[in-house]
Design a protein around this motif. Sequence first.
Motif, PDB file in Angstrom:
ATOM      1  N   ARG A  74      46.211  36.143  44.031  1.00  0.00           N
ATOM      2  CA  ARG A  74      44.904  36.105  44.756  1.00  0.00           C
ATOM      3  C   ARG A  74      44.746  35.130  45.831  1.00  0.00           C
ATOM      4  NH1 ARG A  74      40.573  33.353  40.065  1.00  0.00           N
ATOM      5  NH2 ARG A  74      41.830  31.302  39.889  1.00  0.00           N
ATOM      6  N   THR A 122      39.787  37.640  44.338  1.00  0.00           N
ATOM      7  CA  THR A 122      40.120  38.825  43.257  1.00  0.00           C
ATOM      8  C   THR A 122      41.807  38.836  43.080  1.00  0.00           C
ATOM      9  OG1 THR A 122      38.096  40.045  44.165  1.00  0.00           O
ATOM     10  CG2 THR A 122      39.987  41.104  43.212  1.00  0.00           C
ATOM     11  N   TRP A 123      41.754  38.846  41.849  1.00  0.00           N
ATOM     12  CA  TRP A 123      43.191  39.272  41.389  1.00  0.00           C
ATOM     13  C   TRP A 123      43.647  40.556  41.775  1.00  0.00           C
ATOM     14  CZ3 TRP A 123      46.124  35.035  40.153  1.00  0.00           C
ATOM     15  CH2 TRP A 123      45.511  34.137  39.366  1.00  0.00           C
TER      16      TRP A 123
END
Length: 166
Positions: A74, A122-123
Amino acid sequence: MSQAIVIQQISAEAFGPFGDLLDCSGEPDKVINQGLCGRYHDRARLDFGDGQAGVSLFKSEPRSLPYRLEMVERHPEGSQAFVPMSMHAFLVIVAPDEAGVPGRPLAFETAPGQAINFHRGTWHGVLTPLSEPGLFAVVDRIGAGANLEEHWFEAPYMVGRRETLV
């Protein structure tokens, strides 16, 4: 022992918690260039900390299915958009954040002509084209300081279409 993740077709609703789906669905917001061009305006929420937006070109080798997912990453200081420069689908992997670590990943396949923008923090999996040429324009933060966190899973996930995971 690996766990299986079945790929689903991407949609704006399903992908919405993780980012923006960029495509030319629906009517254009405006018609320009003597009526010959539809403009689908401002489709991605670009979000950057210190630094600025930059456009880079990435050339990535295609992956085959099933795909072995060992790591996600991320970018805490900026969003990241993947815009394919060919009319090919690609694999998009995301995971919800659960107290600073990724939860169980989800996998999506785009349709040809679609692009995505990951929201800041966001991963997500690495750029994963499924066919040649694997060429993408990437819009992300350019600037000093760390903007990458990686998480390696204790056990890998196998990502594929239902029929490839048998």
